[in-house]
Motif scaffolding. Sequence first.
Motif, PDB file in Angstrom:
ATOM      1  N   ILE A 142       0.856  -1.187   0.000  1.00 44.86           N
ATOM      2  CA  ILE A 142       0.000   0.000   0.000  1.00 44.86           C
ATOM      3  C   ILE A 142       0.888   1.230   0.000  1.00 44.86           C
ATOM      4  N   SER A 154       0.577   4.936   1.092  1.00 48.89           N
ATOM      5  CA  SER A 154      -0.283   5.848   1.854  1.00 48.89           C
ATOM      6  C   SER A 154       0.479   6.330   3.073  1.00 48.89           C
ATOM      7  N   LEU A 168      -1.338  -5.799   9.757  1.00 51.78           N
ATOM      8  CA  LEU A 168      -0.801  -4.438   9.873  1.00 51.78           C
ATOM      9  C   LEU A 168       0.028  -4.255  11.140  1.00 51.78           C
ATOM     10  N   VAL A 174       3.333  -1.187   3.925  1.00 55.40           N
ATOM     11  CA  VAL A 174       2.810   0.164   3.728  1.00 55.40           C
ATOM     12  C   VAL A 174       3.987   1.108   3.485  1.00 55.40           C
TER      13      VAL A 174
END
Length: 340
Positions: free
Chosen positions: A91, A93, A107, A114
């Motif tokens: 991801i 972001s 996560l 991420v």
Amino acid sequence: MSVPGVIIDASNVAATRKRPWPFSRVVDVREAWLRDHPGTDAVAVLDASVRPVLDDQHLVEQAERAHWLEVHQGDADDRILALAEQFDAAIVSSDNFRYARREHSWLQGNGSRVWSVRRMRGQIMFSPRQLGVASDEEIERDRQRKLTKAGLLRKDAEVRFRCTSAPGGCLRGGEVLLPRQVNKDGARWYCLSCGYEAVELIAEPPLPDGPDGGPVQVTVQHGYTVRRTITVPADGLTLGRASHSRPGVTDVTQGLGRDEADEISRTHLRIFLDDDGKPLVEHVPEQHLNVSFLNPELDFVGRPQSGRLATALPYALEDGDELHLGPGTVRLRIRCGGEL
């Protein structure tokens, strides 16, 4: 949709301090990722509420026609996480997705899935996020904040109805109804009080905020005791064990005993800003001397156990990140804009 290697948070990437937000930033980030990761695909998810504030609308339409952009009507963050889990994708972001750590346990403490974006002298660079491990209290706090911001205050708050009776025609005419106050018949819902049709209310997600225009600030702590707060100047900030011979180093050891201070290098960390004013950090000394950690897990006495920084490698910092220097006595909390 082909199997993507990365999901780009388009609203997050496009956001700037001024509107309209340039969608070209999303295009540039996607192209940079594909250059760095040849043979993979990259898709982007955009909040539907953001589309009207974008310029470069022709680029948005081109991305949709090419099937690498999805304009999502619901919560785009949830969609991004669902796609990342489905395809085992990365991801892009600046979000920490703390609110979703229960549903997406991968996560927790993750340091590879991420990625943040930074722009240095016009060049796009990607930096892996060290997310840290959120406590149950932190997860619940962020979940409630997200629901409150969207106008949803309970777990079932996305399921709401409104009686369509004219005012005076029903005790609940025009009111918001809970699921227990309606009855379903076929594909329609009806108010239990009067029998009039009830329509489901869909909470439209609010327009995401752009980056805060305030300064980047660093709060220096010894353990949990706050010592000082420093604003990162435009030319960056060097932190360590200062002395009169090193006037360019901001001291973070004042008040520590000698043994604790020796765990901090004379020049330990450098925090600097990218082209957009977003912070990055570099660990300066060789790792066999002293160490630094980003959002680490802590052992039972509070010593960092993960998130160790490599020397001379820039790491993006996001609002709320925490750096631990040496054995963790010195901690730096990052605030990107606004008051600490």
